[in-house]
Design an enzyme around this catalytic site. Sequence first.
Site, PDB file in Angstrom:
ATOM      1  N   ALA A  28      81.505  14.781  25.489  1.00  0.00           N
ATOM      2  CA  ALA A  28      82.525  15.212  24.521  1.00  0.00           C
ATOM      3  C   ALA A  28      82.434  16.701  24.181  1.00  0.00           C
ATOM      4  O   ALA A  28      83.444  17.329  23.852  1.00  0.00           O
ATOM      5  CB  ALA A  28      82.401  14.378  23.252  1.00  0.00           C
ATOM      6  N   PHE A  39      81.380  13.172  19.000  1.00  0.00           N
ATOM      7  CA  PHE A  39      80.875  12.121  18.114  1.00  0.00           C
ATOM      8  C   PHE A  39      79.893  12.667  17.087  1.00  0.00           C
ATOM      9  O   PHE A  39      80.015  12.431  15.897  1.00  0.00           O
ATOM     10  CB  PHE A  39      80.139  11.052  18.939  1.00  0.00           C
ATOM     11  CG  PHE A  39      81.039   9.996  19.517  1.00  0.00           C
ATOM     12  CD1 PHE A  39      82.313   9.783  19.031  1.00  0.00           C
ATOM     13  CD2 PHE A  39      80.575   9.172  20.546  1.00  0.00           C
ATOM     14  CE1 PHE A  39      83.130   8.796  19.559  1.00  0.00           C
ATOM     15  CE2 PHE A  39      81.375   8.179  21.081  1.00  0.00           C
ATOM     16  CZ  PHE A  39      82.656   7.999  20.590  1.00  0.00           C
ATOM     17  N   GLN A 105      82.074  11.393  30.779  1.00  0.00           N
ATOM     18  CA  GLN A 105      82.137  10.311  29.795  1.00  0.00           C
ATOM     19  C   GLN A 105      83.418  10.440  28.978  1.00  0.00           C
ATOM     20  O   GLN A 105      83.721   9.586  28.156  1.00  0.00           O
ATOM     21  CB  GLN A 105      80.940  10.409  28.849  1.00  0.00           C
ATOM     22  CG  GLN A 105      79.608  10.323  29.554  1.00  0.00           C
ATOM     23  CD  GLN A 105      78.475  10.764  28.627  1.00  0.00           C
ATOM     24  OE1 GLN A 105      77.927   9.974  27.884  1.00  0.00           O
ATOM     25  NE2 GLN A 105      78.126  12.024  28.671  1.00  0.00           N
ATOM     26  N   HIS A 123      84.208   6.172  31.240  1.00  0.00           N
ATOM     27  CA  HIS A 123      84.654   5.417  30.061  1.00  0.00           C
ATOM     28  C   HIS A 123      86.163   5.244  30.003  1.00  0.00           C
ATOM     29  O   HIS A 123      86.722   4.994  28.943  1.00  0.00           O
ATOM     30  CB  HIS A 123      84.143   6.103  28.784  1.00  0.00           C
ATOM     31  CG  HIS A 123      82.652   6.032  28.631  1.00  0.00           C
ATOM     32  ND1 HIS A 123      81.914   6.919  27.888  1.00  0.00           N
ATOM     33  CD2 HIS A 123      81.751   5.162  29.145  1.00  0.00           C
ATOM     34  CE1 HIS A 123      80.626   6.605  27.946  1.00  0.00           C
ATOM     35  NE2 HIS A 123      80.501   5.548  28.718  1.00  0.00           N
ATOM     36  N   CYS A 156     101.269  -7.649  22.092  1.00  0.00           N
ATOM     37  CA  CYS A 156     102.096  -7.609  23.306  1.00  0.00           C
ATOM     38  C   CYS A 156     103.485  -8.165  23.020  1.00  0.00           C
ATOM     39  O   CYS A 156     103.619  -9.226  22.409  1.00  0.00           O
ATOM     40  CB  CYS A 156     101.407  -8.436  24.385  1.00  0.00           C
ATOM     41  SG  CYS A 156     102.356  -8.538  25.907  1.00  0.00           S
TER      42      CYS A 156
HETATM   43  P1  CNA Z   1      78.166  13.366  21.588  1.00  0.00           P
HETATM   44  O1  CNA Z   1      77.100  12.388  21.354  1.00  0.00           O
HETATM   45  O2  CNA Z   1      79.110  13.632  20.455  1.00  0.00           O
HETATM   46  O3  CNA Z   1      77.450  14.746  22.001  1.00  0.00           O
HETATM   47  C1  CNA Z   1      78.160  15.919  22.179  1.00  0.00           C
HETATM   48  C2  CNA Z   1      77.190  16.996  22.609  1.00  0.00           C
HETATM   49  O4  CNA Z   1      77.936  18.153  22.961  1.00  0.00           O
HETATM   50  C3  CNA Z   1      76.189  17.422  21.541  1.00  0.00           C
HETATM   51  O5  CNA Z   1      74.927  17.541  22.139  1.00  0.00           O
HETATM   52  C4  CNA Z   1      76.709  18.790  21.077  1.00  0.00           C
HETATM   53  O6  CNA Z   1      75.660  19.651  20.700  1.00  0.00           O
HETATM   54  C5  CNA Z   1      77.363  19.291  22.325  1.00  0.00           C
HETATM   55  N1  CNA Z   1      78.467  20.224  22.096  1.00  0.00           N
HETATM   56  C6  CNA Z   1      79.476  20.156  21.186  1.00  0.00           C
HETATM   57  N2  CNA Z   1      80.331  21.178  21.345  1.00  0.00           N
HETATM   58  C7  CNA Z   1      79.840  21.923  22.375  1.00  0.00           C
HETATM   59  C8  CNA Z   1      80.272  23.106  23.019  1.00  0.00           C
HETATM   60  N3  CNA Z   1      81.379  23.760  22.638  1.00  0.00           N
HETATM   61  N4  CNA Z   1      79.528  23.602  24.026  1.00  0.00           N
HETATM   62  C9  CNA Z   1      78.382  22.966  24.433  1.00  0.00           C
HETATM   63  N5  CNA Z   1      77.935  21.840  23.866  1.00  0.00           N
HETATM   64  C10 CNA Z   1      78.663  21.318  22.848  1.00  0.00           C
HETATM   65  O7  CNA Z   1      79.056  13.004  22.852  1.00  0.00           O
HETATM   66  P2  CNA Z   1      78.614  12.385  24.250  1.00  0.00           P
HETATM   67  O8  CNA Z   1      79.640  12.826  25.211  1.00  0.00           O
HETATM   68  O9  CNA Z   1      77.198  12.610  24.554  1.00  0.00           O
HETATM   69  O10 CNA Z   1      78.788  10.832  23.991  1.00  0.00           O
HETATM   70  C11 CNA Z   1      79.469  10.068  24.855  1.00  0.00           C
HETATM   71  C12 CNA Z   1      80.693   9.415  24.231  1.00  0.00           C
HETATM   72  C13 CNA Z   1      81.557  10.386  23.484  1.00  0.00           C
HETATM   73  C14 CNA Z   1      81.567   8.893  25.297  1.00  0.00           C
HETATM   74  O11 CNA Z   1      81.687   7.522  25.132  1.00  0.00           O
HETATM   75  C15 CNA Z   1      82.929   9.552  25.130  1.00  0.00           C
HETATM   76  O12 CNA Z   1      83.980   8.698  25.488  1.00  0.00           O
HETATM   77  C16 CNA Z   1      82.982   9.893  23.693  1.00  0.00           C
HETATM   78  N6  CNA Z   1      83.943  10.902  23.240  1.00  0.00           N
HETATM   79  C17 CNA Z   1      84.802  11.499  24.112  1.00  0.00           C
HETATM   80  C18 CNA Z   1      85.691  12.465  23.660  1.00  0.00           C
HETATM   81  C19 CNA Z   1      86.647  13.098  24.646  1.00  0.00           C
HETATM   82  O13 CNA Z   1      87.124  12.429  25.569  1.00  0.00           O
HETATM   83  N7  CNA Z   1      86.933  14.398  24.484  1.00  0.00           N
HETATM   84  C20 CNA Z   1      85.695  12.844  22.315  1.00  0.00           C
HETATM   85  C21 CNA Z   1      84.784  12.195  21.439  1.00  0.00           C
HETATM   86  C22 CNA Z   1      83.924  11.240  21.915  1.00  0.00           C
END
Ligand code: CNA
Length: 251
Positions: A28, A39, A105, A123, A156
């Site tokens: 994310a 998240f 993800q 996902h 539905c």
């Molecule tokens: P997470 O647990 O929220 O972790 C996000 C990570 O990204 C953290 O370590 C942050 O420090 C880091 N971070 C945030 N902004 C930045 C940036 N600009 N540059 C670099 N690093 C950054 O999210 P994960 O992806 O680890 O967890 C997986 C989940 C989140 C999946 O199931 C996704 O479907 C789910 N998700 C997806 C979205 C999307 O599609 N954009 C949005 C929110 C959640």
Amino acid sequence: MELFYNEKIIKACELIKKSNYTVAFTGAGVSTESGIPDFRSPGGLWQRFRIVTYQEFIFDRQARHEFWRMKKELIQEMINAKPNNAHKALAELEKMGFLKHVITQNIDGLHQMAGNKSVIELHGNQKGFICLDCEKSYSINEVINMLKEDELDLRCEICGGIIKPTVVFFGEPMPEKELTMAQKIANECDLMLVIGTSLQVEPAASIPRIAYKSGAKLIFINKAETDWDWMAEIIFYDSAGKVLKDIVETI
Ligand code: CNA
């Protein structure tokens, strides 16, 4: 010895140029600079909403209400979002022949919008919705219209079954084809860019571990620390957009 930022950029570029098989594994955090909250960061979704599990969504009408209320608030900003510098840099790396696949993800489709051709979505994608009984598909526009009418338990129109997004919920198994493909790629790659993920959601988070165990080098780009930082050859605690743009410009 701790390297300076510019030295790490140069070292990352050397690893990418030397590699025969580089892939990216994103979370994310790669999309926060497009205005989509992640998240776990401050201001992230978990501070504003409770996560509804798959089981709750299926069996508990109240939980479905909660889920659709969240979706109603977020759906417009998700579909209006545009690729940021991080997505664009990954697309550029693929175009230049330095990146073979993106394993993500994320559900926002921004890697494809930026131009990456080989994207594995672990996902699912936010644009898909399906009736859990008769499997009729619904488009995102149909769902937006249903939500406008304040129907917070979407049903539905054919059979009255529960409509669910095709994205993978907590407690729901991951799509087998995508997971198997990601595991195979992780086994075969020799360099993995791990970007914007806290590596706390399993089994997706096991993908970088597979790459590490099979001998690949890992470059981490994350704003916050993770429990798996020790696996990284190079770590940037920085913005994904900034670091990836600098890598592309230096390469
Ligand atoms: P997470 O647990 O929220 O972790 C996000 C990570 O990204 C953290 O370590 C942050 O420090 C880091 N971070 C945030 N902004 C930045 C940036 N600009 N540059 C670099 N690093 C950054 O999210 P994960 O992806 O680890 O967890 C997986 C989940 C989140 C999946 O199931 C996704 O479907 C789910 N998700 C997806 C979205 C999307 O599609 N954009 C949005 C929110 C959640």
